[in-house]
Write a protein that holds these residues in place. Structure first.
Motif, PDB file in Angstrom:
ATOM      1  N   PRO A   1      -3.915   8.770  -8.984  1.00  0.00           N
ATOM      2  CA  PRO A   1      -5.258   9.070  -8.459  1.00  0.00           C
ATOM      3  C   PRO A   1      -6.160   7.841  -8.388  1.00  0.00           C
ATOM      4  CG  PRO A   1      -5.028   9.857 -10.723  1.00  0.00           C
ATOM      5  CD  PRO A   1      -3.663   9.417 -10.280  1.00  0.00           C
ATOM      6  N   VAL A   2      -5.832   6.788  -9.152  1.00  0.00           N
ATOM      7  CA  VAL A   2      -6.671   5.587  -9.155  1.00  0.00           C
ATOM      8  C   VAL A   2      -6.351   4.710  -7.943  1.00  0.00           C
ATOM      9  CG1 VAL A   2      -7.313   3.494 -10.404  1.00  0.00           C
ATOM     10  CG2 VAL A   2      -6.876   5.630 -11.663  1.00  0.00           C
ATOM     11  N   SER A   3      -5.056   4.380  -7.771  1.00  0.00           N
ATOM     12  CA  SER A   3      -4.658   3.493  -6.677  1.00  0.00           C
ATOM     13  C   SER A   3      -4.429   4.241  -5.370  1.00  0.00           C
ATOM     14  CB  SER A   3      -3.377   2.742  -7.051  1.00  0.00           C
ATOM     15  OG  SER A   3      -2.284   3.635  -7.143  1.00  0.00           O
TER      16      SER A   3
END
Length: 211
Positions: free
Chosen positions: A3-5
């Motif tokens: 979900p971050v990258s």
């Protein structure tokens, strides 16, 4: 999915599918034309799963031309033995002692995720499959989602895989389920025969090389 990258990567399920597919690759290759024919004849979704421990792993999915399709199972999905037509057909081919052991092992997960797949319901499917040769699963996993499944045996008469056909309830009742079940039995026997032929051919080639 990270979900971050925002990137995707292969997860542990890919590893599980790889483990199941490696010894069964030749069997899946032999099964592919049969599955395609059954999908074309029935118009329904045809699935090929292999036995892996106490689960059935779906390795392939072949679509018929009926516009309303059963989307419950896809390639890569893992199912508890007894849950779903193919997995119940595989379980029915095991001994009673093995069935009791499997049901005890997955009882907690079944109760949480598949409350209608009780021991009693699965034993009923097992008795049905042993009597008729095919398993007709009447929407126990998801209401309105029906399927028919049969086990596939290796040259030592041990269950190694399952062929199943899935459809909506309005399309797959008892009468049509029986007809498809008989067709799947024929496909299973044909696949077992192809395995035996392949095994004999391999043994002959090995003997020739030794000579």
């Amino acid at each position: 999915h990270d979900p971050v990258s925002g990137r995707y990567r292969l997860g542990p399920e890919a590893f599980a599918v790889g483990l199941a597919a490696e010894p069964s690759f030749e069997l899946q290759r032999l099964a592919a034309p049969l599955l395609r024919r059954v999908a074309l004849e029935t118009g329904d979704t045809v699935l090929f799963s292999v036995l892996h421990g106490h689960e059935a792993i779906c390795l392939s999915r072949d679509e018929g031309d009926y516009p309303i399709r059963n989307q419950l199972i896809k390639a890569g999905d893992r199912w508890l033995l007894g849950v779903g037509a193919g997995a119940a057909a595989l379980l029915s081919a095991l001994s009673d002692d093995e069935v009791f052991d499997v049901l005890a092992r997955n009882a907690e997960v079944r109760a949480a995720r598949f409350p209608r797949c009780t021991d009693a319901a699965i034993w009923e499917l097992i008795h049905q499959t042993r009597a008729l040769g095919y398993c007709l699963q009447p929407g126990l996993v998801v209401e309105g989602s029906w399927a028919v499944g049969v086990p596939v045996f290796d040259t030592n008469d041990r269950p190694v895989a399952a062929i199943s056909a899935a459809a909506i309830e309005l399309r797959l009742g008892p009468a049509r389920g029986a007809a498809i079940g008989k067709r799947l039995i024929m496909a299973s026997r044909e696949l077992s025969g192809l395995q035996a032929l392949q095994s004999d051919r391999g043994s002959g080639e090995k003997a020739a090389l030794q000579i």
